[in-house]
Scaffold this active site. Structure first.
Site, PDB file in Angstrom:
ATOM      1  CB  CYS A  17      -0.942  -0.029   1.031  1.00 16.49           C
ATOM      2  SG  CYS A  17      -1.867   1.617   1.540  1.00 16.49           S
ATOM      3  CG  ASP A  77      -1.882  -3.966  -1.322  1.00 16.11           C
ATOM      4  OD1 ASP A  77      -2.592  -4.266  -0.342  1.00 16.11           O
ATOM      5  OD2 ASP A  77      -1.414  -2.917  -1.949  1.00 16.11           O
TER       6      ASP A  77
END
EC number: 1.7.1.13
Length: 282
Positions: free
Chosen positions: A190, A197
């Site tokens: 992120c 992620d």
């Protein structure tokens, strides 16, 4: 680190900050992030984008009250057009959806229209919303990305910093091929919180054959890279187009869910219809 990680346009985001959860409808909770933040450094402007596409969101935690106060639940499918001025920041999206929880709506269609209106206003672009009852989706098989998986290569890797130059000289010869390549090793972080992620990526192209080892090294180099999902997909598309110069190219990533949402961006310069079924990790 991305070149715009500390840009003032990100200062007002609730992402990475302590927030109160509201359960009564509040459209002001939605926050957008200008797409220009990552497009400008790539040399992309609204009038010269080399792709079309969308950001596909799945909303797994959507609930509201009907006119009698009985809770309703649905799974939402949202498509945000690539031409929108802003992408939707995911934490704000989650907070916004939570605000539906104790709010009464007369019909499902009112909920759908409300979502579509608010998302369009935040994104400043085209958005479509569909709501599904659970029995419409129960029993659907887990989908998979069609293509040749490039993950099981006997290679050593010790660099996890983003390195676009891995794609230099990734094509050779003049023979044209048309193939689809898949990797489940995509991991970025992120932009704000640096939380991981996890995603799977499908790359379809026609052109000179891409070296699979170099492509895998390039994808693995995102492991310490901080950008939003949508920005990573556009960066991958742009780098492949710049270094490999395929005649046609489509890049589609499906990320694991966080906070009841998953984000699945795709970008293409040809006819491409993304499969929308959830993958095994979704």
């Amino acid at each position: 680190m991305s070149s715009y990680e500390n840009h003032r346009a990100l200062d007002g985001l609730t992402l990475g900050k302590s927030t109160d959860y509201r359960d009564n409808y509040d459209a002001s909770l939605l926050q957008g992030v200008p797409r220009s933040l990552n497009r400008d450094p790539l040399g992309l402007t609204a009038d010269n984008l080399p792709f079309h596409g969308a950001d596909i969101w799945t909303l797994y935690e959507l609930s509201w009250l009907n006119s009698h106060g009985l809770p309703q639940i649905a799974i939402g499918h949202v498509e945000l057009d690539y031409t929108s001025v802003n992408l939707i920041e995911s934490k704000s999206f989650k907070l916004y959806l939570n605000s539906f929880n104790q709010t009464r709506f007369d019909t499902w269609e009112t909920v759908r229209q409300t979502l579509e209106r608010d998302l369009r206003a935040c994104a400043q672009g085209n958005v479509s919303v569909k709501l599904h009852r659970l029995d419409e989706l129960e029993g659907l098989p887990v989908a998979h990305f069609h293509g040749a998986c490039i993950d099981d290569q006997d290679i050593s890797i010790d660099n996890y910093q983003f390195t676009a130059s891995y794609l230099q000289h990734a094509v050779s010869g003049e023979k044209r091929v048309e193939e689809t390549l898949v990797s489940h090793l995509l991991k970025s972080n992120c932009l704000i919180t640096h939380q991981p992620d996890w995603g799977s990526i499908q790359i379809q192209y026609r052109g000179r054959k891409i070296d699979r080892e170099k492509l895998l090294r390039y994808l693995v180099s995102f492991r310490h890279h901080n950008e939003f999902h949508e920005q990573c997909v556009e960066r991958i598309f742009n780098d492949l187009l710049r270094f490999c110069q395929p005649e046609t190219l489509s890049v589609y990533a499906r990320y694991t869910r966080r906070g009841g949402l998953d984000i699945n961006p795709w970008r293409s310069n040809t006819d491409f219809v993304p499969a929308t079924g959830r993958l095994a990790r979704q």
